[in-house]
Scaffold this active site. Structure first.
Site, PDB file in Angstrom:
ATOM      1  N   ASN A   9      42.073  44.101  35.037  1.00 53.04           N
ATOM      2  CA  ASN A   9      41.988  42.725  34.546  1.00 53.04           C
ATOM      3  C   ASN A   9      41.616  42.794  33.077  1.00 53.04           C
ATOM      4  O   ASN A   9      40.473  43.103  32.740  1.00 53.04           O
ATOM      5  CB  ASN A   9      40.921  41.973  35.363  1.00 53.04           C
ATOM      6  CG  ASN A   9      40.701  40.563  34.852  1.00 53.04           C
ATOM      7  OD1 ASN A   9      41.418  40.088  33.962  1.00 53.04           O
ATOM      8  ND2 ASN A   9      39.718  39.886  35.406  1.00 53.04           N
ATOM      9  N   TRP A  10      42.595  42.541  32.218  1.00 50.79           N
ATOM     10  CA  TRP A  10      42.363  42.700  30.778  1.00 50.79           C
ATOM     11  C   TRP A  10      41.615  41.506  30.177  1.00 50.79           C
ATOM     12  O   TRP A  10      41.273  41.521  29.009  1.00 50.79           O
ATOM     13  CB  TRP A  10      43.697  42.953  30.064  1.00 50.79           C
ATOM     14  CG  TRP A  10      44.329  44.275  30.430  1.00 50.79           C
ATOM     15  CD1 TRP A  10      43.787  45.255  31.229  1.00 50.79           C
ATOM     16  CD2 TRP A  10      45.612  44.771  30.022  1.00 50.79           C
ATOM     17  NE1 TRP A  10      44.653  46.318  31.335  1.00 50.79           N
ATOM     18  CE2 TRP A  10      45.777  46.055  30.608  1.00 50.79           C
ATOM     19  CE3 TRP A  10      46.649  44.269  29.228  1.00 50.79           C
ATOM     20  CZ2 TRP A  10      46.929  46.831  30.412  1.00 50.79           C
ATOM     21  CZ3 TRP A  10      47.796  45.034  29.026  1.00 50.79           C
ATOM     22  CH2 TRP A  10      47.922  46.296  29.622  1.00 50.79           C
ATOM     23  N   HIS A  95      38.467  34.454  40.094  1.00 52.24           N
ATOM     24  CA  HIS A  95      37.560  35.356  39.368  1.00 52.24           C
ATOM     25  C   HIS A  95      36.255  34.628  39.052  1.00 52.24           C
ATOM     26  O   HIS A  95      36.249  33.433  38.762  1.00 52.24           O
ATOM     27  CB  HIS A  95      38.222  35.861  38.080  1.00 52.24           C
ATOM     28  CG  HIS A  95      37.460  36.996  37.496  1.00 52.24           C
ATOM     29  ND1 HIS A  95      36.351  36.789  36.713  1.00 52.24           N
ATOM     30  CD2 HIS A  95      37.603  38.336  37.624  1.00 52.24           C
ATOM     31  CE1 HIS A  95      35.848  37.971  36.382  1.00 52.24           C
ATOM     32  NE2 HIS A  95      36.589  38.924  36.918  1.00 52.24           N
ATOM     33  N   GLU A  97      34.485  34.533  36.513  1.00 51.96           N
ATOM     34  CA  GLU A  97      34.447  33.857  35.204  1.00 51.96           C
ATOM     35  C   GLU A  97      35.156  32.497  35.274  1.00 51.96           C
ATOM     36  O   GLU A  97      34.745  31.550  34.617  1.00 51.96           O
ATOM     37  CB  GLU A  97      35.060  34.784  34.135  1.00 51.96           C
ATOM     38  CG  GLU A  97      34.113  35.943  33.834  1.00 51.96           C
ATOM     39  CD  GLU A  97      34.794  37.264  33.505  1.00 51.96           C
ATOM     40  OE1 GLU A  97      35.983  37.266  33.127  1.00 51.96           O
ATOM     41  OE2 GLU A  97      34.125  38.313  33.650  1.00 51.96           O
ATOM     42  N   GLU A 167      33.748  41.149  44.060  1.00 50.75           N
ATOM     43  CA  GLU A 167      33.154  41.436  42.759  1.00 50.75           C
ATOM     44  C   GLU A 167      31.766  40.794  42.685  1.00 50.75           C
ATOM     45  O   GLU A 167      31.654  39.601  42.380  1.00 50.75           O
ATOM     46  CB  GLU A 167      34.025  40.865  41.633  1.00 50.75           C
ATOM     47  CG  GLU A 167      35.413  41.452  41.572  1.00 50.75           C
ATOM     48  CD  GLU A 167      36.020  41.343  40.172  1.00 50.75           C
ATOM     49  OE1 GLU A 167      36.383  42.385  39.637  1.00 50.75           O
ATOM     50  OE2 GLU A 167      36.098  40.231  39.624  1.00 50.75           O
ATOM     51  N   GLY A 173      30.616  43.646  34.091  1.00 54.79           N
ATOM     52  CA  GLY A 173      30.370  43.818  32.658  1.00 54.79           C
ATOM     53  C   GLY A 173      28.934  44.184  32.328  1.00 54.79           C
ATOM     54  O   GLY A 173      28.526  44.143  31.160  1.00 54.79           O
ATOM     55  N   SER A 213      31.819  46.936  36.949  1.00 51.17           N
ATOM     56  CA  SER A 213      31.383  48.163  36.260  1.00 51.17           C
ATOM     57  C   SER A 213      31.909  49.437  36.920  1.00 51.17           C
ATOM     58  O   SER A 213      31.221  50.458  36.969  1.00 51.17           O
ATOM     59  CB  SER A 213      29.851  48.205  36.139  1.00 51.17           C
ATOM     60  OG  SER A 213      29.398  47.115  35.359  1.00 51.17           O
ATOM     61  N   GLY A 234      37.611  45.852  34.916  1.00 54.06           N
ATOM     62  CA  GLY A 234      37.587  45.075  33.670  1.00 54.06           C
ATOM     63  C   GLY A 234      37.565  46.013  32.479  1.00 54.06           C
ATOM     64  O   GLY A 234      38.591  46.575  32.083  1.00 54.06           O
ATOM     65  N   GLY A 235      36.385  46.218  31.909  1.00 55.62           N
ATOM     66  CA  GLY A 235      36.220  47.003  30.673  1.00 55.62           C
ATOM     67  C   GLY A 235      36.978  48.321  30.655  1.00 55.62           C
ATOM     68  O   GLY A 235      37.680  48.633  29.678  1.00 55.62           O
TER      69      GLY A 235
HETATM   70  P1  13P Z   1      33.982  45.155  34.537  1.00 61.02           P
HETATM   71  O1  13P Z   1      34.753  46.322  35.124  1.00 61.02           O
HETATM   72  O2  13P Z   1      34.072  45.103  33.039  1.00 61.02           O
HETATM   73  O3  13P Z   1      32.583  45.100  35.059  1.00 61.02           O
HETATM   74  O4  13P Z   1      34.719  43.825  35.053  1.00 61.02           O
HETATM   75  C1  13P Z   1      35.034  43.682  36.387  1.00 61.02           C
HETATM   76  C2  13P Z   1      35.885  42.487  36.545  1.00 61.02           C
HETATM   77  O5  13P Z   1      35.451  41.367  36.338  1.00 61.02           O
HETATM   78  C3  13P Z   1      37.296  42.683  36.920  1.00 61.02           C
HETATM   79  O6  13P Z   1      37.889  41.479  37.280  1.00 61.02           O
END
Ligand code: 13P
Length: 250
Positions: A9-10, A95, A97, A167, A173, A213, A234-235
Site C-alpha cells: 500500500n503505497w 484502511h 486511515e 491491521e 507506521g 510495521s 506500507g513503509g
Molecule cells: P506500515 O507497514 O508502514 O506500518 O503500514 C501498514 C499499512 O497501513 C498497510 O496498509
C-alpha cells in the site's frame, strides 16, 4: 487452496516519476515465479501508468479506495467502473486511515464492498483495533463487529473475491509490530469468525493478511503462522528490495 499474498500500500507517496522508478526496480528484481501473489497500490493518478508498466509481470495493481456510487455529483471521487477502465481489478477498502481521517464507517464500507463485488472486483478488506481497544481487552469484539457489519451480509459466493487484512492500528507506521503470537491469535479468531458465519470451507479458503510495521526482518516469523497468509505492507513497500525481500519470506 488459499493463496499467499503480499500487497504494497503505497498510500499518498510517489509522484509519477517516482512511481515509474519504483516499478522499474520491482520489474528488475522480481522473480519470474514469486513465492506469493504480488499486488501494489499506487495513488489514483499513477494507477494507469502502473497498470501499463506491470501488465506482463507477476505484479498486479490495486486502488487504495473507491466510491460506493456508480457515477454522479461526487466531486473528487472515483468509481469502480473508472478503476476497471484503467485495468484495476482490485481495491483496498476500510484502511484504518480512511476510517480515522475520512470517517468511513462499517456501514459505508459495506456499501463500498457491495459496489466493488457487483463490478467483479476483488476487495482487500482492512480492519483492526486501536491500542485502547486492546488495552481494554475489546480487540476481539471490535474485530468481530467490523467483519459482521461490513461483510457478513455477503453471499457465500462473494467470498472468493474477498481478501482480509488485519491491521492493528497501533502497529501501523509505528515500528511496533504485533508479535507472531498476537498475529496468529487474532488471525485464528478471524478464521473462526468466518467459519461460524459461512462454514469451514470458506474460512479455510480466505487469505488473511497481516499489516503493521511488517519488514524484511520480521516478515518470516509472522508469515510462518498457520493462519497468516501474507502481508499488507506500507513503509517497506516503497523500496523494491525490501518489498521483494518480504515477498520472499515464505
Ligand atoms: P506500515 O507497514 O508502514 O506500518 O503500514 C501498514 C499499512 O497501513 C498497510 O496498509
Amino acid at each position: 487452496m488459499r493463496k499467499n499474498i503480499v500487497a504494497g500500500n503505497w498510500k499518498m507517496n510517489n509522484d509519477l516519476a517516482q512511481t515509474q522508478e519504483l516499478i522499474a526496480d520491482l520489474k528488475k528484481q522480481v522473480s519470474a515465479d514469486p513465492a506469493a501473489t504480488i499486488i501494489v497500490a499506487p495513488t489514483y493518478t499513477n494507477l494507469y501508468p502502473a497498470f501499463k508498466a506491470l501488465k506482463d509481470t507477476p505484479i498486479s495493481v490495486a486502488a487504495q479506495n473507491m466510491h460506493q456510487n456508480a457515477n454522479g455529483a461526487f466531486t473528487g471521487e472515483i468509481s469502480a467502473a473508472m478503476l476497471k477502465s484503467v485495468g484495476v481489478e482490485t481495491v483496498i477498502l476500510g484502511h484504518s486511515e480512511r476510517r480515522a481521517y475520512f470517517k468511513e464507517s462499517n456501514e459505508l464500507l459495506a456499501e463500498k464492498v457491495n459496489t466493488a463485488l457487483e463490478n467483479d472486483m476483488t476487495v482487500i478488506f482492512c480492519f483492526g483495533e486501536e491500542l485502547e481497544d486492546r488495552k481494554a481487552d475489546k480487540h476481539f469484539d471490535l474485530v468481530q463487529s467490523q467483519l459482521k457489519e461490513s461483510l457478513y451480509h455477503l453471499s457465500k459466493e462473494s467470498w472468493k473475491n474477498i481478501i482480509l487484512a488485519y491491521e492493528p492500528v497501533w502497529a501501523i507506521g509505528t515500528g511496533e509490530t504485533a508479535s507472531p503470537e498476537q498475529a496468529q491469535e487474532m488471525h485464528a479468531f478471524i478464521r473462526k469468525s468466518v467459519a461460524d458465519a459461512y462454514g469451514s470451507e470458506i474460512a479455510e479458503e480466505v487469505s488473511i493478511l497481516y499489516g503493521g510495521s511488517c519488514k524484511p526482518g520480521n516478515a518470516k516469523e509472522i508469515f510462518a503462522n498457520k493462519d497468516v497468509d501474507g502481508g499488507l505492507i506500507g513503509g517497506a513497500s516503497l523500496k523494491a528490495e525490501d518489498f521483494l525481500a518480504i515477498v520472499n519470506s515464505f
